[in-house]
Design a protein around this motif. Structure first.
Motif, PDB file in Angstrom:
ATOM      1  N   VAL A  75       0.840  -1.206   0.000  1.00 44.43           N
ATOM      2  CA  VAL A  75       0.000   0.000   0.000  1.00 44.43           C
ATOM      3  C   VAL A  75       0.875   1.257   0.000  1.00 44.43           C
ATOM      4  O   VAL A  75       0.546   2.264  -0.626  1.00 44.43           O
ATOM      5  CB  VAL A  75      -0.955  -0.007   1.215  1.00 44.43           C
ATOM      6  N   PHE A  76       2.022   1.169   0.692  1.00 47.61           N
ATOM      7  CA  PHE A  76       2.935   2.313   0.705  1.00 47.61           C
ATOM      8  C   PHE A  76       3.435   2.612  -0.708  1.00 47.61           C
ATOM      9  O   PHE A  76       3.429   3.753  -1.162  1.00 47.61           O
ATOM     10  CB  PHE A  76       4.110   2.040   1.643  1.00 47.61           C
ATOM     11  N   TRP A  77       3.847   1.561  -1.419  1.00 48.83           N
ATOM     12  CA  TRP A  77       4.353   1.762  -2.787  1.00 48.83           C
ATOM     13  C   TRP A  77       3.249   2.247  -3.712  1.00 48.83           C
ATOM     14  O   TRP A  77       3.484   3.085  -4.574  1.00 48.83           O
ATOM     15  CB  TRP A  77       5.003   0.473  -3.312  1.00 48.83           C
ATOM     16  N   LEU A  78       2.045   1.711  -3.478  1.00 52.56           N
ATOM     17  CA  LEU A  78       0.902   2.189  -4.260  1.00 52.56           C
ATOM     18  C   LEU A  78       0.702   3.685  -4.033  1.00 52.56           C
ATOM     19  O   LEU A  78       0.472   4.452  -4.975  1.00 52.56           O
ATOM     20  CB  LEU A  78      -0.363   1.432  -3.848  1.00 52.56           C
ATOM     21  N   SER A  79       0.826   4.112  -2.770  1.00 52.81           N
ATOM     22  CA  SER A  79       0.606   5.530  -2.462  1.00 52.81           C
ATOM     23  C   SER A  79       1.673   6.403  -3.114  1.00 52.81           C
ATOM     24  O   SER A  79       1.390   7.504  -3.578  1.00 52.81           O
ATOM     25  CB  SER A  79       0.561   5.751  -0.950  1.00 52.81           C
ATOM     26  N   ILE A  80       2.917   5.895  -3.172  1.00 53.27           N
ATOM     27  CA  ILE A  80       3.987   6.645  -3.836  1.00 53.27           C
ATOM     28  C   ILE A  80       3.671   6.805  -5.321  1.00 53.27           C
ATOM     29  O   ILE A  80       3.764   7.895  -5.889  1.00 53.27           O
ATOM     30  CB  ILE A  80       5.344   5.908  -3.677  1.00 53.27           C
ATOM     31  N   ARG A  81       3.254   5.680  -5.942  1.00 54.38           N
ATOM     32  CA  ARG A  81       2.905   5.746  -7.362  1.00 54.38           C
ATOM     33  C   ARG A  81       1.768   6.734  -7.600  1.00 54.38           C
ATOM     34  O   ARG A  81       1.840   7.576  -8.490  1.00 54.38           O
ATOM     35  CB  ARG A  81       2.477   4.356  -7.859  1.00 54.38           C
ATOM     36  N   ASN A  82       0.727   6.630  -6.755  1.00 57.52           N
ATOM     37  CA  ASN A  82      -0.404   7.546  -6.899  1.00 57.52           C
ATOM     38  C   ASN A  82       0.048   8.996  -6.817  1.00 57.52           C
ATOM     39  O   ASN A  82      -0.361   9.834  -7.612  1.00 57.52           O
ATOM     40  CB  ASN A  82      -1.435   7.307  -5.784  1.00 57.52           C
ATOM     41  N   THR A  83       0.901   9.275  -5.812  1.00 60.11           N
ATOM     42  CA  THR A  83       1.338  10.654  -5.607  1.00 60.11           C
ATOM     43  C   THR A  83       2.079  11.165  -6.829  1.00 60.11           C
ATOM     44  O   THR A  83       1.835  12.290  -7.290  1.00 60.11           O
ATOM     45  CB  THR A  83       2.269  10.732  -4.381  1.00 60.11           C
ATOM     46  N   LEU A  84       2.986  10.324  -7.367  1.00 57.96           N
ATOM     47  CA  LEU A  84       3.774  10.778  -8.509  1.00 57.96           C
ATOM     48  C   LEU A  84       2.895  10.992  -9.739  1.00 57.96           C
ATOM     49  O   LEU A  84       3.052  11.973 -10.460  1.00 57.96           O
ATOM     50  CB  LEU A  84       4.895   9.774  -8.811  1.00 57.96           C
ATOM     51  N   VAL A  85       1.945  10.068  -9.961  1.00 57.02           N
ATOM     52  CA  VAL A  85       1.059  10.220 -11.119  1.00 57.02           C
ATOM     53  C   VAL A  85       0.231  11.502 -10.979  1.00 57.02           C
ATOM     54  O   VAL A  85       0.129  12.297 -11.917  1.00 57.02           O
ATOM     55  CB  VAL A  85       0.147   8.984 -11.280  1.00 57.02           C
ATOM     56  N   ILE A  86      -0.337  11.709  -9.792  1.00 62.91           N
ATOM     57  CA  ILE A  86      -1.161  12.902  -9.585  1.00 62.91           C
ATOM     58  C   ILE A  86      -0.302  14.159  -9.744  1.00 62.91           C
ATOM     59  O   ILE A  86      -0.734  15.162 -10.317  1.00 62.91           O
ATOM     60  CB  ILE A  86      -1.831  12.859  -8.187  1.00 62.91           C
ATOM     61  N   TRP A  87       0.927  14.068  -9.282  1.00 64.41           N
ATOM     62  CA  TRP A  87       1.833  15.218  -9.386  1.00 64.41           C
ATOM     63  C   TRP A  87       2.077  15.589 -10.859  1.00 64.41           C
ATOM     64  O   TRP A  87       1.968  16.749 -11.242  1.00 64.41           O
ATOM     65  CB  TRP A  87       3.146  14.874  -8.674  1.00 64.41           C
ATOM     66  N   VAL A  88       2.369  14.564 -11.675  1.00 64.05           N
ATOM     67  CA  VAL A  88       2.602  14.842 -13.103  1.00 64.05           C
ATOM     68  C   VAL A  88       1.325  15.367 -13.749  1.00 64.05           C
ATOM     69  O   VAL A  88       1.340  16.357 -14.491  1.00 64.05           O
ATOM     70  CB  VAL A  88       3.102  13.571 -13.831  1.00 64.05           C
ATOM     71  N   LEU A  89       0.199  14.711 -13.429  1.00 57.14           N
ATOM     72  CA  LEU A  89      -1.075  15.102 -14.040  1.00 57.14           C
ATOM     73  C   LEU A  89      -1.502  16.510 -13.645  1.00 57.14           C
ATOM     74  O   LEU A  89      -2.333  17.112 -14.309  1.00 57.14           O
ATOM     75  CB  LEU A  89      -2.184  14.119 -13.648  1.00 57.14           C
ATOM     76  N   SER A  90      -0.960  17.033 -12.558  1.00 52.72           N
ATOM     77  CA  SER A  90      -1.353  18.395 -12.183  1.00 52.72           C
ATOM     78  C   SER A  90      -0.286  19.408 -12.568  1.00 52.72           C
ATOM     79  O   SER A  90      -0.611  20.492 -13.055  1.00 52.72           O
ATOM     80  CB  SER A  90      -1.636  18.478 -10.683  1.00 52.72           C
ATOM     81  N   THR A  91       0.998  19.063 -12.399  1.00 52.16           N
ATOM     82  CA  THR A  91       2.046  20.059 -12.625  1.00 52.16           C
ATOM     83  C   THR A  91       2.190  20.441 -14.100  1.00 52.16           C
ATOM     84  O   THR A  91       2.298  21.623 -14.421  1.00 52.16           O
ATOM     85  CB  THR A  91       3.397  19.533 -12.104  1.00 52.16           C
ATOM     86  N   VAL A  92       2.155  19.447 -14.976  1.00 51.60           N
ATOM     87  CA  VAL A  92       2.372  19.742 -16.395  1.00 51.60           C
ATOM     88  C   VAL A  92       1.309  20.694 -16.946  1.00 51.60           C
ATOM     89  O   VAL A  92       1.643  21.770 -17.449  1.00 51.60           O
ATOM     90  CB  VAL A  92       2.479  18.430 -17.209  1.00 51.60           C
ATOM     91  N   PRO A  93       0.005  20.351 -16.806  1.00 47.62           N
ATOM     92  CA  PRO A  93      -0.976  21.306 -17.321  1.00 47.62           C
ATOM     93  C   PRO A  93      -0.972  22.638 -16.577  1.00 47.62           C
ATOM     94  O   PRO A  93      -1.237  23.683 -17.187  1.00 47.62           O
ATOM     95  CB  PRO A  93      -2.323  20.597 -17.144  1.00 47.62           C
TER      96      PRO A  93
END
Lengths: 426, 294
Positions: free
Chosen positions: B59-77
């Motif tokens: 679950v910890f690794w899942l949360s890291i992946r989620n955070t990074l994906v959300i980060w890219v999906l928000s920062t780029v646009p």
């Protein structure tokens, strides 16, 4: 830089204020004070107690005690834990504890007064035994005075049942939905007759109730993890059924309020859930009925009042809480704020036996009263809710991603085991 | 040194408060990461056990992946949109002040209110977006239950909140570019697109790097958005949305510490996360270094 006298004075005052602040936070005294204080504070959250009864308590005890109550918003357990850990005079003299949190406070029972010493033993027979027991340590120390409980029932739309050619009378529906299998069979019939409707809002809620119907949960009294055993597996299998049968509405977000008056034919929930339905779907007034939960009653929610060790006047504080939670006042709290009493004597009182217009004039206490007394006693370990969480998460994975139920079960068990190990469960 | 004591006294309130409320808690959490602690009872030293659990916790690794994906999906646009908006606003002649305020307002709106609003708009069954899609014959999209769409909605929410903020910074940068540079480009026959990519972007480079770093810090700290969108309660103990697709690392930290009463594990999560942020900062820094050499 030249510092003027005024600037210096301002700085000095600010510094003094800041250091005063830090000192105040480090203060750990106050717990050893006198035990006959006149000013008592009480913490609870909105809806935990009837505000009317609390106001009456203030005037009733005003000759001896000045009771100040505070309605604490936000994460109540978190605020209570930090305040207790910090100690000092900010600790309330009386506090509420939510039913789902009581188990996690039991390992630190020494932070609270034993209510049995103050006279709870004499009156405990007025309250439901299983509810009282959940706030008791293994050596019999009572830290919580039961406020309310949440006996579950099956809420159903009588008008839709009628349309589908099914019985609408609560006794008959209860007989038709006696077991979970009967209930799902009923759901399949409903779905055939009324296209686009669903039986349950999500399968986590089914799992939650089935687990609550048993006498064992995820951790046993010897602190062993038993969440991978047959009783949990059976609850899991039951919860999966409506999903495979296509009776599951898969509502895992907050659109429940919007769905409730429309495509849900039944709803599983505790007594307090009636208010949720009523406020979310006022247009369905008179169309709902209540009957016994398939497979027997379970409990959901319901809280306690406790006296922290620092309580400034334990005797008077106990008098106040036993007055607020007397069967008479409990019945009043039910009419006033739909708080379902933990005292069976209240169930026969006028305040609770009246017909309910939202349920088409049904006397709903006839369903919840017997359910309340038949709820099985089960041991709830401090880590229980933490260990249960992965099962709920995996069930929602099945609904959201179409994850295979067997894979979800394996993942849920391995995660639950890990959480259990982390929390010191063997 | 001592003769300046009045000045030191004058600036001391900040440092005293900082020590009490930031410095001490940071190191106390490091101490907690090696203990088992339920918040009230006695602390028990467990060595590196919490980190060992962490390493093996899917679950910890899942949360890291989620955070990074959300980060890219928000920062780029966010950054791209901010730059475009800033350029547009820079060339606008009338109502400049109005546009600036209008675009900045989302940033000062309460994040809880925004999350509740987005929850209603993107609701699976009865949301506004699905209602509009329905009128043109598109069947409802499961915005708040599909693992990718959940991240997209959270990313969109953060984009909506932070675009205006970054736009203001870019606008300040744009206004500092001397007009003569543009005039020279025009004389050489450069069109608006070419001017943007070959004049504006290179000159803005340090400002863009600044916003990238600030957005990295903000984006990795996403917590309130999923917390409010997928609130848990007694009847629904689900945190992070269906399939935990919106469970960010900070939300997992919150769940472990404050819902499961596992403060030691929570501290281990944030310290591991701190290491990850350091790694990302080093990567950022490397990119900056390379840029200045060439």
């Amino acid at each position: 830089m030249d510092l003027s006298r005024r600037g210096f004075l301002q700085a000095a005052v600010l510094t003094a204020a800041a250091s005063g602040l830090t000192v105040a936070c480090g203060d750990d005294s106050g717990s050893g004070g006198t035990k006959n204080g006149k000013n008592l504070t009480m913490w609870y959250w909105g809806g935990a107690l009837s505000d009317k009864v609390v106001a009456e308590a203030k005037t009733h005890f005003s000759s001896k005690i000045k009771l100040t109550s505070a309605s604490i918003g936000g994460d109540f357990k978190q605020k209570l834990t930090t305040t207790l850990a910090a100690g000092g005079s900010s600790v309330p003299d009386i506090t509420g504890i939510k039913g789902e949190d009581i188990a996690s406070f039991l390992p630190n029972a020494d932070r609270f007064l034993d209510l049995n010493d103050l006279g709870f033993k004499k009156i405990s027979s007025q309250y439901l035994e299983w509810k009282t027991k959940l706030a008791q340590t293994k050596d019999g120390k009572q830290i919580g005075f039961p406020i309310d409980i949440g006996p579950t029932a099956l809420f159903y739309r009588a008008d839709l049942f009628d349309k589908a050619g099914l019985p609408t009378d609560p006794a008959k529906v209860a007989a038709e939905a006696k077991t979970w299998d009967d209930y799902f069979a009923l759901g399949s019939e409903l779905k055939k007759a009324l296209a686009g409707t669903f039986l349950v809002n999500n399968i986590s809620s089914v799992f939650n109730i089935v687990v609550g119907q048993g006498t064992k949960r995820f951790i046993d009294e010897n602190n062993h993890f038993i969440g991978d055993q047959d009783h949990i597996r059976a609850a899991w299998t039951t919860a999966i059924r409506p999903y495979t049968l296509g009776l599951d509405a898969k509502i895992n977000d907050n659109t429940w309020n919007a769905a409730i008056g429309k495509n849900l034919t039944t709803e599983l929930g505790a007594a307090w859930h009636a208010l949720d339905i009523e406020s979310a779907a006022p247009g369905t007034k008179g169309k709902w009925r209540v009957c016994a939960t398939p497979g027997g009653p379970a409990n959901q929610g319901g809280s306690y009042l406790a006296l922290p060790k620092q309580c400034r006047n334990p005797e008077e504080a106990f008098k106040i809480i036993s007055w607020i939670l007397s069967p008479d006042n409990n019945a009043k709290s039910f009419t006033d704020a739909a708080i379902f009493p933990a005292s069976p004597a209240s169930y026969a009182m006028d305040a609770m036996t009246g017909p309910d217009a939202f349920f088409g004039g049904q006397k709903i206490i006839e369903v919840f009263g017997p359910a309340a007394e038949a709820i099985p006693v089960s041991y709830e370990a401090p880590a229980d809710s933490a260990v249960m969480a992965p099962f709920m998460a995996e069930l929602s994975s099945i609904e959201a991603k179409g994850k295979k139920p067997d894979d979800a079960w394996k993942d849920a068990v391995s995660q639950a085991k890990q959480i259990a190990r982390r929390q010191g469960v063997s | 040194m001592l003769s300046y004591w009045r000045q030191y006294l004058a600036i001391s309130p900040f440092y005293l408060i900082f020590i009490a409320f930031s410095f001490f808690p940071v190191f106390y959490s490091l101490y907690l990461a090696f203990q088992r602690y339920d918040g009230l009872g006695t602390k028990q030293f467990v060595g590196l056990q919490q980190f060992e659990f962490l390493w093996n916790d899917p679950v910890f690794w899942l949360s890291i992946r989620n955070t990074l994906v959300i980060w890219v999906l928000s920062t780029v646009p966010t950054l791209f949109g901010a730059l475009v908006l800033a350029t547009l606003l820079h060339s606008v002649r009338r109502f400049k002040g109005f546009y600036r305020i209008a675009l900045y307002v989302p940033n000062v709106t309460s994040i809880v209110a925004v999350a509740i609003f987005f929850g209603a708009v993107f609701s699976n069954n009865f949301g506004l977006v699905n209602a509009i899609l329905g009128t043109v014959g598109i069947s409802p999209v499961p915005w708040l239950s599909n693992p990718w769409l959940i991240k997209l909605v959270i990313g969109l929410l953060m984009t909506w909140m932070w675009t205006g903020y970054n736009m203001i910074i870019y606008l300040a940068g744009l206004q500092a570019i001397p007009q003569s540079v543009y005039e020279a480009a025009k004389m050489d026959g450069a069109g608006p697109v070419r001017t943007f990519f070959q004049i504006t972007i290179p000159i803005m480079r340090p400002i863009i790097l600044f916003t990238v770093i600030v957005s990295t810090i903000n984006g990795l700290q996403s917590f309130s958005e999923p917390q409010v969108l997928f609130a848990s309660n007694a009847a629904n103990a689900n945190l992070g949305g269906p399939g935990q697709a919106g469970l960010t690392t900070l939300l997992y930290f919150y769940q472990s510490s404050f819902l499961d009463n596992d403060y030691g594990y929570g501290a281990a999560i944030v310290w591991a996360f701190f290491v990850l942020i350091i790694v990302l900062v080093v990567i950022n820094w490397r990119i900056v270094q390379r840029g200045s050499k060439s």
